[in-house]
Design a protein around this motif. Structure first.
Motif, PDB file in Angstrom:
ATOM      1  N   PRO A  37       0.817  -1.211   0.000  1.00 23.79           N
ATOM      2  CA  PRO A  37       0.000   0.000   0.000  1.00 23.79           C
ATOM      3  C   PRO A  37       0.860   1.274   0.000  1.00 23.79           C
ATOM      4  CG  PRO A  37      -0.781  -1.568   1.643  1.00 23.79           C
ATOM      5  CD  PRO A  37       0.546  -2.063   1.172  1.00 23.79           C
ATOM      6  N   GLY A  38       0.364   2.295  -0.707  1.00 21.70           N
ATOM      7  CA  GLY A  38       1.013   3.603  -0.717  1.00 21.70           C
ATOM      8  C   GLY A  38       2.186   3.712  -1.658  1.00 21.70           C
ATOM      9  N   VAL A  39       2.407   2.718  -2.479  1.00 23.70           N
ATOM     10  CA  VAL A  39       3.554   2.738  -3.393  1.00 23.70           C
ATOM     11  C   VAL A  39       3.040   2.938  -4.814  1.00 23.70           C
ATOM     12  CG1 VAL A  39       5.493   1.444  -4.327  1.00 23.70           C
ATOM     13  CG2 VAL A  39       4.938   1.278  -1.896  1.00 23.70           C
ATOM     14  N   ARG A  40       3.664   3.857  -5.527  1.00 26.72           N
ATOM     15  CA  ARG A  40       3.308   4.072  -6.922  1.00 26.72           C
ATOM     16  C   ARG A  40       3.765   2.897  -7.773  1.00 26.72           C
ATOM     17  NH1 ARG A  40       5.029  10.426  -7.982  1.00 26.72           N
ATOM     18  NH2 ARG A  40       3.650  11.331  -6.366  1.00 26.72           N
ATOM     19  N   ALA A  41       2.997   2.645  -8.826  1.00 27.16           N
ATOM     20  CA  ALA A  41       3.297   1.502  -9.684  1.00 27.16           C
ATOM     21  C   ALA A  41       4.680   1.605 -10.302  1.00 27.16           C
ATOM     22  CB  ALA A  41       2.240   1.374 -10.776  1.00 27.16           C
ATOM     23  N   SER A  42       5.136   2.847 -10.560  1.00 27.01           N
ATOM     24  CA  SER A  42       6.437   3.018 -11.227  1.00 27.01           C
ATOM     25  C   SER A  42       7.596   3.055 -10.243  1.00 27.01           C
ATOM     26  CB  SER A  42       6.423   4.313 -12.055  1.00 27.01           C
ATOM     27  OG  SER A  42       6.141   5.433 -11.206  1.00 27.01           O
ATOM     28  N   SER A  43       7.307   3.105  -8.950  1.00 27.52           N
ATOM     29  CA  SER A  43       8.376   3.189  -7.940  1.00 27.52           C
ATOM     30  C   SER A  43       9.015   1.827  -7.743  1.00 27.52           C
ATOM     31  CB  SER A  43       7.827   3.708  -6.619  1.00 27.52           C
ATOM     32  OG  SER A  43       7.248   4.986  -6.788  1.00 27.52           O
ATOM     33  N   PRO A  44      10.341   1.794  -7.603  1.00 24.36           N
ATOM     34  CA  PRO A  44      11.021   0.515  -7.353  1.00 24.36           C
ATOM     35  C   PRO A  44      10.721   0.022  -5.935  1.00 24.36           C
ATOM     36  CG  PRO A  44      12.591   2.318  -7.287  1.00 24.36           C
ATOM     37  CD  PRO A  44      11.291   2.918  -7.745  1.00 24.36           C
ATOM     38  N   VAL A  45      10.423  -1.243  -5.821  1.00 22.52           N
ATOM     39  CA  VAL A  45      10.074  -1.860  -4.533  1.00 22.52           C
ATOM     40  C   VAL A  45      10.854  -3.159  -4.394  1.00 22.52           C
ATOM     41  CG1 VAL A  45       8.229  -2.883  -3.153  1.00 22.52           C
ATOM     42  CG2 VAL A  45       7.785  -0.824  -4.490  1.00 22.52           C
ATOM     43  N   GLN A  46      11.330  -3.393  -3.174  1.00 25.27           N
ATOM     44  CA  GLN A  46      12.009  -4.645  -2.853  1.00 25.27           C
ATOM     45  C   GLN A  46      11.136  -5.449  -1.871  1.00 25.27           C
ATOM     46  OE1 GLN A  46      15.870  -3.814  -1.252  1.00 25.27           O
ATOM     47  NE2 GLN A  46      16.667  -2.914  -3.162  1.00 25.27           N
ATOM     48  N   TRP A  47      10.982  -6.744  -2.146  1.00 23.87           N
ATOM     49  CA  TRP A  47      10.219  -7.617  -1.249  1.00 23.87           C
ATOM     50  C   TRP A  47      11.162  -8.602  -0.569  1.00 23.87           C
ATOM     51  CZ3 TRP A  47       5.179  -7.717   0.299  1.00 23.87           C
ATOM     52  CH2 TRP A  47       4.286  -6.862  -0.350  1.00 23.87           C
ATOM     53  N   ARG A  48      10.924  -8.815   0.705  1.00 24.79           N
ATOM     54  CA  ARG A  48      11.726  -9.764   1.471  1.00 24.79           C
ATOM     55  C   ARG A  48      10.793 -10.683   2.267  1.00 24.79           C
ATOM     56  NH1 ARG A  48      15.719  -5.171   4.162  1.00 24.79           N
ATOM     57  NH2 ARG A  48      16.499  -4.290   2.169  1.00 24.79           N
TER      58      ARG A  48
ATOM     59  N   ASP B 124      15.390   3.121  -0.808  1.00 23.51           N
ATOM     60  CA  ASP B 124      16.439   3.323   0.196  1.00 23.51           C
ATOM     61  C   ASP B 124      16.480   2.219   1.240  1.00 23.51           C
ATOM     62  OD1 ASP B 124      14.043   3.818   1.362  1.00 23.51           O
ATOM     63  OD2 ASP B 124      14.582   5.778   2.225  1.00 23.51           O
ATOM     64  N   GLY B 125      15.667   1.208   1.082  1.00 21.13           N
ATOM     65  CA  GLY B 125      15.652   0.083   2.022  1.00 21.13           C
ATOM     66  C   GLY B 125      14.723   0.280   3.193  1.00 21.13           C
ATOM     67  N   GLY B 126      14.022   1.391   3.236  1.00 16.90           N
ATOM     68  CA  GLY B 126      13.113   1.619   4.353  1.00 16.90           C
ATOM     69  C   GLY B 126      11.874   0.739   4.267  1.00 16.90           C
ATOM     70  N   LEU B 127      11.380   0.311   5.439  1.00 19.07           N
ATOM     71  CA  LEU B 127      10.211  -0.571   5.502  1.00 19.07           C
ATOM     72  C   LEU B 127       8.947   0.203   5.140  1.00 19.07           C
ATOM     73  CD1 LEU B 127       8.915  -3.300   6.236  1.00 19.07           C
ATOM     74  CD2 LEU B 127       8.769  -2.476   8.614  1.00 19.07           C
TER      75      LEU B 127
END
Length: 468
Positions: free
Chosen positions: A105-116, A153-156
């Motif tokens: 939630p709250g993340v734009r579709a074009s923004s890079p996201v990392q899943w762990r 930036d690695g923030g949760l």
């Protein structure tokens, strides 16, 4: 709506349907009303899972009615996936064997996201990030766990716990009445869902009197009460022995719901509890008799119009076959027990008018009939003689005399055989005696008859004057 019930109406629903759905009991007090155009089908689907079958009203477009009912079920199923209704915040449920998507939630579709994944160095095989969401293909139980999405930036950004399972199957339901005032139903799930499950249990009386119809136009609908100490069961109190009921057991979990409708007739499901207080006692001076007594089960009120009849079974402990006796009394005397042998006795009950089924057998009770006095005295005398001989002549050598291992039953059989043999001998002697007597008597008659004829002939031959 009536009683403060919330409802989603698709499309507009007349007042009679609102009353119909108001009768469907639901702890969350939320219902979904569906009506097809032309008032073809209507369905009342509580969001918490209580479901009634679609009611056909005027069949002009039945196909469209079924479509609307399916739509209702889909909307209701979608509402079950709300995590807050089933567990702690941040839990998402998914269907095993399907592709599961975990949003960030709250993340734009074009923004890079990392899943762990917590406790793992890598994500499950085949997983992919699409527009910020994590897609897990053909999810299996091994995919369950805690996932988190992080920014560039690695923030949760978000954490979610994934739980996987199956939608409910149609539950297996059976009902039983232990008396004529209440009945209970039990159920088991037909599918191992691996998910938290709830059950909605309601009933409706099928046949109504005129007064009941005036008081409740939609029928008598009530809760089959669940007891937390007995999971998987519910009870309908103050039921009527001559009435029929329709029971609705609905199984609900975060992925959907499924229900079973069961018609219940009290006379068919009546099954008393086993009789209580079973006591078996030997009768003095009666080697083959046992007195058995018991009480009505405490769950069955003893009334003149609802009596029980009983079935008694007994056998010697060393035997396998049972003897069975039926009675309407609360006691019985067994007259064919085996003297000196321990017997096991049980009793069961059934409605006096043969409605329903026999109860389970009661707990066992045991007793031993008294021994026959003749055999007992003989055995005591033999035992005393053996003890005296051992006291006078102690010896470590084995006793050469054969050991008498015959039991009282064998002795009784020998005596009966001798008695029968003596009876036949006596009968044969008596028959022979009668035959000899009859023959002797007949022979005597034959000797007497000729003399009588000679005398009669002689008298006839004499002149009349001599005769006078």
């Amino acid at each position: 709506m009536k009683g403060g019930r919330k409802a989603l109406i698709v499309p507009s629903v007349p007042a009679r349907l609102q009353h119909h759905c108001a009768g469907t009991l639901c702890p969350q007090n939320v219902s979904l009303l569906v009506q097809a155009p032309g008032d073809v089908f209507s369905a009342c689907v509580p969001i918490c899972g209580g479901v009634e079958l679609p009611r056909k009203m005027r069949s002009s477009i039945p196909g469209l009615g079924r479509v609307m009912v399916v739509l209702a079920a889909a909307l209701a199923s979608a509402s079950f996936a709300i995590p807050e209704d089933w567990g702690e915040e941040g839990v998402q449920y998914g269907q095993l064997g399907t592709d599961v998507t975990l949003p960030c939630p709250g993340v734009r579709a074009s923004s890079p996201v990392q899943w762990r994944r917590a406790g793992a160095t890598a994500l499950p095989e085949g997983s992919a990030v699409q527009q910020g969401s994590l897609v897990l293909p053909r999810a299996s139980l091994a995919f369950m766990g805690t996932y988190s999405c992080h920014g560039e930036d690695g923030g949760l950004l978000h954490t979610v716990s994934l739980r996987l399972g199956h939608a409910p199957g149609v539950p297996f339901v059976s009902c039983r009445a232990s008396d004529y005032e209440n009945f209970s139903c039990s159920w088991t799930s037909s599918v191992e869902t691996f998910l938290p499950t709830r059950y909605i249990t309601t009933y409706r009386k099928k046949s109504l009197t005129g007064e009941e119809k005036r008081r409740n136009k939609n029928g008598h609908v009530g809760l089959c009460l669940q007891d937390p100490s007995r999971p998987g069961t519910c009870t309908v109190h103050r039921s009527e022995f001559w009435s029929s009921y329709r029971l609705n057991i609905t199984e609900v979990n975060p992925l959907g719901f499924s229900y079973r409708l069961l018609d219940v007739t009290m006379q068919a499901i009546i099954k008393p509890d086993p009789p209580e207080g079973l006591v078996v006692e030997p009768i003095p001076l009666a080697p083959r008799r046992l007195h058995v007594s018991w009480k009505y089960p405490s769950s069955w009120p003893k009334e003149p119009h609802f009596q029980l009849r009983f079935r008694l079974q007994y056998r010697p402990v060393i035997h396998r076959s049972w003897s069975v006796v039926e009675t309407v009394n609360l006691s019985e005397v067994i007259t064919d027990a085996f003297a000196g042998l321990e017997h096991v006795v049980q009793v069961s009950a059934k409605d006096f008018l043969d409605a329903g089924n026999w109860s389970e057998w009661s707990a066992e009770a045991r007793a031993t009939p008294v021994r026959d006095l003749v055999f007992t005295a003989s055995e005591e005398t033999t035992t005393d003689a053996r003890l005296e001989s051992l006291a006078e002549e102690p010896s470590q050598a084995p006793n050469p005399e054969p050991i008498n291992r015959s039991d009282p039953l064998e002795k009784m059989a020998v005596l009966v055989s001798l008695g029968i043999f003596a009876f036949f001998i006596l009968a044969a002697v008596l028959v022979i005696t009668i035959l000899i007597w009859l023959r002797v008597r007949k022979h005597g008659k034959d000797k007497t008859k000729p003399n009588f004829l000679v005398a009669a002939t002689h008298l006839k031959a004499l002149p009349k004057a001599q005769i006078l």
